[in-house]
Scaffold this motif. Structure first.
Motif, PDB file in Angstrom:
ATOM      1  N   THR A   1       0.830  -1.203   0.000  1.00 50.66           N
ATOM      2  CA  THR A   1       0.000   0.000   0.000  1.00 50.66           C
ATOM      3  C   THR A   1       0.864   1.253   0.000  1.00 50.66           C
ATOM      4  OG1 THR A   1      -1.754  -1.172   1.198  1.00 50.66           O
ATOM      5  CG2 THR A   1      -1.829   1.237   1.219  1.00 50.66           C
ATOM      6  N   LEU A   2       1.886   1.257   0.847  1.00 53.09           N
ATOM      7  CA  LEU A   2       2.765   2.424   0.921  1.00 53.09           C
ATOM      8  C   LEU A   2       3.589   2.586  -0.352  1.00 53.09           C
ATOM      9  CD1 LEU A   2       3.994   2.198   4.627  1.00 53.09           C
ATOM     10  CD2 LEU A   2       2.399   3.860   3.649  1.00 53.09           C
ATOM     11  N   GLN A   3       4.012   1.481  -0.935  1.00 58.42           N
ATOM     12  CA  GLN A   3       4.760   1.565  -2.191  1.00 58.42           C
ATOM     13  C   GLN A   3       3.912   2.171  -3.301  1.00 58.42           C
ATOM     14  OE1 GLN A   3       6.031  -2.521  -2.748  1.00 58.42           O
ATOM     15  NE2 GLN A   3       8.050  -2.138  -1.851  1.00 58.42           N
ATOM     16  N   TYR A   4       2.632   1.840  -3.298  1.00 65.89           N
ATOM     17  CA  TYR A   4       1.735   2.422  -4.278  1.00 65.89           C
ATOM     18  C   TYR A   4       1.419   3.875  -3.941  1.00 65.89           C
ATOM     19  CZ  TYR A   4      -2.434   3.271  -7.077  1.00 65.89           C
ATOM     20  OH  TYR A   4      -3.347   3.817  -7.945  1.00 65.89           O
ATOM     21  N   ALA A   5       1.231   4.144  -2.641  1.00 61.39           N
ATOM     22  CA  ALA A   5       0.738   5.453  -2.219  1.00 61.39           C
ATOM     23  C   ALA A   5       1.800   6.549  -2.288  1.00 61.39           C
ATOM     24  CB  ALA A   5       0.183   5.368  -0.797  1.00 61.39           C
ATOM     25  N   LEU A   6       3.049   6.224  -2.001  1.00 62.80           N
ATOM     26  CA  LEU A   6       4.075   7.267  -1.929  1.00 62.80           C
ATOM     27  C   LEU A   6       4.204   8.057  -3.234  1.00 62.80           C
ATOM     28  CD1 LEU A   6       6.821   5.551   0.264  1.00 62.80           C
ATOM     29  CD2 LEU A   6       5.345   7.487   0.861  1.00 62.80           C
ATOM     30  N   PRO A   7       4.273   7.410  -4.390  1.00 59.87           N
ATOM     31  CA  PRO A   7       4.269   8.215  -5.619  1.00 59.87           C
ATOM     32  C   PRO A   7       2.985   9.015  -5.796  1.00 59.87           C
ATOM     33  CG  PRO A   7       5.028   5.985  -6.073  1.00 59.87           C
ATOM     34  CD  PRO A   7       4.471   5.977  -4.688  1.00 59.87           C
ATOM     35  N   ARG A   8       1.866   8.493  -5.258  1.00 59.51           N
ATOM     36  CA  ARG A   8       0.609   9.220  -5.363  1.00 59.51           C
ATOM     37  C   ARG A   8       0.598  10.489  -4.516  1.00 59.51           C
ATOM     38  NH1 ARG A   8      -2.219  10.125  -8.827  1.00 59.51           N
ATOM     39  NH2 ARG A   8      -4.151  10.308  -7.647  1.00 59.51           N
ATOM     40  N   VAL A   9       1.404  10.504  -3.445  1.00 61.80           N
ATOM     41  CA  VAL A   9       1.528  11.733  -2.654  1.00 61.80           C
ATOM     42  C   VAL A   9       2.046  12.851  -3.541  1.00 61.80           C
ATOM     43  CG1 VAL A   9       2.659  12.817  -0.691  1.00 61.80           C
ATOM     44  CG2 VAL A   9       1.925  10.432  -0.529  1.00 61.80           C
ATOM     45  N   VAL A  10       3.110  12.541  -4.274  1.00 60.31           N
ATOM     46  CA  VAL A  10       3.680  13.525  -5.192  1.00 60.31           C
ATOM     47  C   VAL A  10       2.699  13.855  -6.308  1.00 60.31           C
ATOM     48  CG1 VAL A  10       5.581  13.976  -6.789  1.00 60.31           C
ATOM     49  CG2 VAL A  10       6.005  12.690  -4.681  1.00 60.31           C
ATOM     50  N   SER A  11       2.107  12.798  -6.866  1.00 61.91           N
ATOM     51  CA  SER A  11       1.205  12.981  -7.994  1.00 61.91           C
ATOM     52  C   SER A  11      -0.022  13.792  -7.606  1.00 61.91           C
ATOM     53  CB  SER A  11       0.782  11.615  -8.546  1.00 61.91           C
ATOM     54  OG  SER A  11      -0.028  11.757  -9.677  1.00 61.91           O
ATOM     55  N   SER A  12      -0.612  13.498  -6.448  1.00 60.99           N
ATOM     56  CA  SER A  12      -1.817  14.207  -6.008  1.00 60.99           C
ATOM     57  C   SER A  12      -1.533  15.680  -5.762  1.00 60.99           C
ATOM     58  CB  SER A  12      -2.378  13.564  -4.736  1.00 60.99           C
ATOM     59  OG  SER A  12      -2.792  12.244  -4.977  1.00 60.99           O
ATOM     60  N   ALA A  13      -0.408  15.946  -5.118  1.00 59.97           N
ATOM     61  CA  ALA A  13      -0.037  17.341  -4.888  1.00 59.97           C
ATOM     62  C   ALA A  13       0.172  18.071  -6.214  1.00 59.97           C
ATOM     63  CB  ALA A  13       1.217  17.420  -4.029  1.00 59.97           C
ATOM     64  N   LEU A  14       0.807  17.382  -7.161  1.00 57.78           N
ATOM     65  CA  LEU A  14       1.049  17.992  -8.469  1.00 57.78           C
ATOM     66  C   LEU A  14      -0.252  18.176  -9.248  1.00 57.78           C
ATOM     67  CD1 LEU A  14       4.279  16.063  -9.498  1.00 57.78           C
ATOM     68  CD2 LEU A  14       4.108  18.456  -8.822  1.00 57.78           C
ATOM     69  N   GLU A  15      -1.194  17.244  -9.094  1.00 59.25           N
ATOM     70  CA  GLU A  15      -2.504  17.401  -9.741  1.00 59.25           C
ATOM     71  C   GLU A  15      -3.185  18.672  -9.270  1.00 59.25           C
ATOM     72  OE1 GLU A  15      -4.725  13.953  -8.802  1.00 59.25           O
ATOM     73  OE2 GLU A  15      -3.647  12.630 -10.185  1.00 59.25           O
ATOM     74  N   GLN A  16      -3.139  18.901  -7.963  1.00 57.61           N
ATOM     75  CA  GLN A  16      -3.765  20.106  -7.424  1.00 57.61           C
ATOM     76  C   GLN A  16      -2.979  21.359  -7.808  1.00 57.61           C
ATOM     77  OE1 GLN A  16      -6.734  19.912  -6.267  1.00 57.61           O
ATOM     78  NE2 GLN A  16      -6.633  17.678  -6.441  1.00 57.61           N
ATOM     79  N   LEU A  17      -1.664  21.219  -7.897  1.00 59.87           N
ATOM     80  CA  LEU A  17      -0.870  22.353  -8.381  1.00 59.87           C
ATOM     81  C   LEU A  17      -1.293  22.734  -9.798  1.00 59.87           C
ATOM     82  CD1 LEU A  17       2.768  21.569  -7.164  1.00 59.87           C
ATOM     83  CD2 LEU A  17       1.444  23.618  -6.634  1.00 59.87           C
ATOM     84  N   LEU A  18      -1.536  21.735 -10.620  1.00 57.74           N
ATOM     85  CA  LEU A  18      -1.945  21.982 -12.000  1.00 57.74           C
ATOM     86  C   LEU A  18      -3.271  22.730 -12.043  1.00 57.74           C
ATOM     87  CD1 LEU A  18      -0.833  21.410 -14.811  1.00 57.74           C
ATOM     88  CD2 LEU A  18      -2.137  19.283 -14.839  1.00 57.74           C
ATOM     89  N   ILE A  19      -4.144  22.448 -11.079  1.00 63.98           N
ATOM     90  CA  ILE A  19      -5.450  23.096 -11.037  1.00 63.98           C
ATOM     91  C   ILE A  19      -5.388  24.487 -10.415  1.00 63.98           C
ATOM     92  CG2 ILE A  19      -7.781  22.935 -10.067  1.00 63.98           C
ATOM     93  CD1 ILE A  19      -7.459  19.876 -10.164  1.00 63.98           C
ATOM     94  N   TRP A  20      -4.652  24.623  -9.303  1.00 66.09           N
ATOM     95  CA  TRP A  20      -4.741  25.823  -8.489  1.00 66.09           C
ATOM     96  C   TRP A  20      -3.536  26.755  -8.566  1.00 66.09           C
ATOM     97  CZ3 TRP A  20      -9.128  27.380  -6.361  1.00 66.09           C
ATOM     98  CH2 TRP A  20     -10.128  26.448  -6.127  1.00 66.09           C
TER      99      TRP A  20
ATOM    100  N   SER B   1       1.811   4.017 -10.237  1.00 65.15           N
ATOM    101  CA  SER B   1       1.631   5.355  -9.672  1.00 65.15           C
ATOM    102  C   SER B   1       2.884   6.210  -9.832  1.00 65.15           C
ATOM    103  CB  SER B   1       1.257   5.254  -8.188  1.00 65.15           C
ATOM    104  OG  SER B   1       2.221   4.500  -7.470  1.00 65.15           O
ATOM    105  N   GLY B   2       4.042   5.571  -9.928  1.00 66.48           N
ATOM    106  CA  GLY B   2       5.279   6.327 -10.136  1.00 66.48           C
ATOM    107  C   GLY B   2       5.293   7.019 -11.484  1.00 66.48           C
ATOM    108  N   LEU B   3       4.823   6.334 -12.522  1.00 65.96           N
ATOM    109  CA  LEU B   3       4.754   6.956 -13.841  1.00 65.96           C
ATOM    110  C   LEU B   3       3.766   8.114 -13.838  1.00 65.96           C
ATOM    111  CD1 LEU B   3       4.790   3.902 -16.306  1.00 65.96           C
ATOM    112  CD2 LEU B   3       6.606   5.578 -15.902  1.00 65.96           C
ATOM    113  N   ALA B   4       2.648   7.936 -13.137  1.00 62.85           N
ATOM    114  CA  ALA B   4       1.663   9.012 -13.058  1.00 62.85           C
ATOM    115  C   ALA B   4       2.256  10.239 -12.370  1.00 62.85           C
ATOM    116  CB  ALA B   4       0.415   8.536 -12.311  1.00 62.85           C
ATOM    117  N   ALA B   5       3.039   9.999 -11.324  1.00 59.23           N
ATOM    118  CA  ALA B   5       3.680  11.118 -10.627  1.00 59.23           C
ATOM    119  C   ALA B   5       4.691  11.821 -11.531  1.00 59.23           C
ATOM    120  CB  ALA B   5       4.366  10.603  -9.356  1.00 59.23           C
ATOM    121  N   LEU B   6       5.431  11.045 -12.303  1.00 58.14           N
ATOM    122  CA  LEU B   6       6.402  11.636 -13.227  1.00 58.14           C
ATOM    123  C   LEU B   6       5.691  12.501 -14.266  1.00 58.14           C
ATOM    124  CD1 LEU B   6       9.276  11.870 -14.365  1.00 58.14           C
ATOM    125  CD2 LEU B   6       8.831   9.766 -15.664  1.00 58.14           C
TER     126      LEU B   6
END
Length: 497
Positions: free
Chosen positions: A229-248, A373-378
């Motif tokens: 779960t953590l291996q999947y989630a850690l790249p999503r932390v970066v990705s989610s923050a970047l998704e919101q950066l893209l919006i806001w 999720s790592g590719l998505a974060a990239l």
């Protein structure tokens, strides 16, 4: 059509219809929120609230620690063959969301105090200070809601996340401003409904887990689930923050460069575009758990079929909204007041950019549910870097229109990267060609009447209403008589058999 082929489409249609209804309510209430902010607080006051909300939302991308996305990825797989792990996994997801959310609140609060010490009287910092401690609440709520839909409870996700929360927010803000409060208190009113929403979401999730009928096995922490779960989630932390950066991010940068009034105009115009994402949101809610199950079973043929159907529906039902927003941008912005008229070009550029991006379908969901999720974060990192670079290059030249162009280019690039990775890394047959025909349908039935009535009546409510009446009739007629090619037979349109 075979039963095997029709069942997933039927599931997509049923879940998508409910999710669409909720997303429609959310979109309408989002517009109501923007209108209330614009009418009661003006462009400058709206800019303060939207900048505070933007920073909060970006921080929330980190605070939820990828647990919401991890829930959608892992829980459908456990429903298949590891039901005894559902309860401890659910508890793990919630605890991680709460703890990391609290840590993020503390860090952000210290940052706010430093900012206020350097710039006393900063209204954005003051507004952010009033809502910062809602981060763990929002984090837990989002994770619980994601778990409910991963476990098959789409109606709970819709009612809490898409109906109750968006409805309570404009009411709370209207009451606060009506009592004489300003932008800072309005920001607090925006965050306050998170409390009952979080309680409801967690309660539904716990009931769902209990209904699974299996007690958990001891030794959960020694299993591979927390690590996976953590291996999947850690790249999503970066990705989610970047998704919101893209919006806001553009709202925040525009506010820093041109002031809160410009941020208010840009942010309000972009919220119209966000409200138009109802079909994308509705489909993503349903297809993500489906993609996870299909990839887990290695049923790539069925996944590709569902992906194509979802792409057709996404383009078919989203494009008309953005055509209307682009052609009648002055009419939409008139709801906010005269000071928001400069946002017309923003609305046009972002609407066109959204239509182009939708041709990729729910490609991000496919990539994420594959576990990449790592590719998505990239991808998000590249998109945000391009967005920021273009903002600083184009805003001094074109103003807020430059920020809109930067956003459109970054979103298209993100979709292209994900499409290439799904095709060549995952080996799945995905193509934007599925969206071409429904795009043509929308342009002919909605775009042509919109252009004609805009020329005839101008940018007026009469022109918009005439377009909706005539365009809707043409659109529904085309959908009825070509429902098989548009994969609409599962939706049972009026007159369909």
């Amino acid at each position: 059509m075979s039963t095997a082929a029709s069942s997933p489409r039927g599931e997509l249609a049923r879940g998508g219809a409910l999710s669409f209804a909720g997303s429609a309510v959310s979109a309408v209430m989002g517009l109501v929120l923007i209108v209330i902010l614009g009418r009661l607080l003006g462009d400058a006051g709206s800019g303060i609230v939207l900048q505070a909300v933007g920073i909060f939302t970006i921080a929330l991308g980190v605070a939820r620690f990828g647990m919401d996305s991890a829930a959608i990825w892992i829980l459908p797989r456990q429903l298949e063959d590891q039901r005894q792990l559902l309860r401890p996994t659910g508890a793990f997801l919630l605890i991680m969301s709460a703890v990391v959310g609290l840590v993020c609140s503390a860090v952000l609060f210290v940052g706010i105090l430093i900012a206020e010490a350097q710039s006393p009287g900063d209204d954005v910092a003051a507004a952010l200070r009033t809502i910062v401690w809602f981060l763990p609440v929002a984090s837990v709520m989002l994770t619980a809601l994601s778990a409910t839909r991963a476990l098959g409870k789409v109606d709970a996700y819709v009612l809490v996340g898409n109906v109750a929360l968006p409805t309570l927010r404009p009411i709370a803000i209207a009451v606060a401003v009506g009592l004489g409060a300003g932008a800072v208190a309005a920001s607090f009113a925006w965050a306050l409904p998170l409390l009952p929403a979080a309680v409801a979401a967690v309660a539904v999730m716990l009931v769902q887990l209990r209904r699974q009928g299996r007690t958990s096995e001891p030794g959960f922490l020694r299993s591979d689930v927390p690590k996976r779960t953590l291996q999947y989630a850690l790249p999503r932390v970066v990705s989610s923050a970047l998704e919101q950066l893209l919006i806001w991010l553009a709202v925040i940068i525009v506010g820093a460069i041109a002031g809160p009034a410009a941020a208010g105009v840009y942010g309000s115009a972009s919220r119209f575009v966000a409200a138009g994402m109802i079909v994308d949101t509705a489909l993503r809610v349903v297809v993500s758990p489906m993609f996870s199950r299909m990839l887990h079973r290695k049923d790539t043929g069925e996944l590709e079929s569902v992906y194509r159907t979802a792409t057709v529906w996404l383009v078919l039902f989203s494009t008309p909204v953005y055509i209307l927003l682009a052609v009648f941008a002055p009419v939409a912005l008139s709801l906010l007041g005269e000071s928001f008229a400069d946002g017309q070009s923003v609305l046009i550029v972002m609407s066109v950019g959204s239509i182009v991006t939708f041709l990729a379908g729910n490609i991000h969901s496919v990539l994420l549910m594959s576990g990449r999720s790592g590719l998505a974060a990239l991808n998000k990192a590249v998109a945000v870097a391009v967005n920021v670079g273009l903002i600083y290059l184009l805003v001094p030249l074109w103003g807020i229109t430059g920020a809109a162009v930067a956003w459109a280019v970054a979103c298209a690039l993100d979709a292209v990267l994900a499409s290439l990775q799904v095709r060549f890394v995952l080996g799945l047959r995905v193509s934007p060609l599925a969206g071409i025909y429904p795009l043509i349908v929308a342009i002919v039935t909605i775009g042509v009447p919109a252009a004609a009535f805009r020329l005839l009546f101008g940018a007026t409510w009469l022109g918009l209403i005439a377009t909706v009446v005539v365009g809707a009739a043409l659109f529904l007629a085309w959908c009825r008589f070509d429902r098989r090619r548009l994969h609409l037979d599962q939706l049972r349109l009026p007159g369909a058999r």
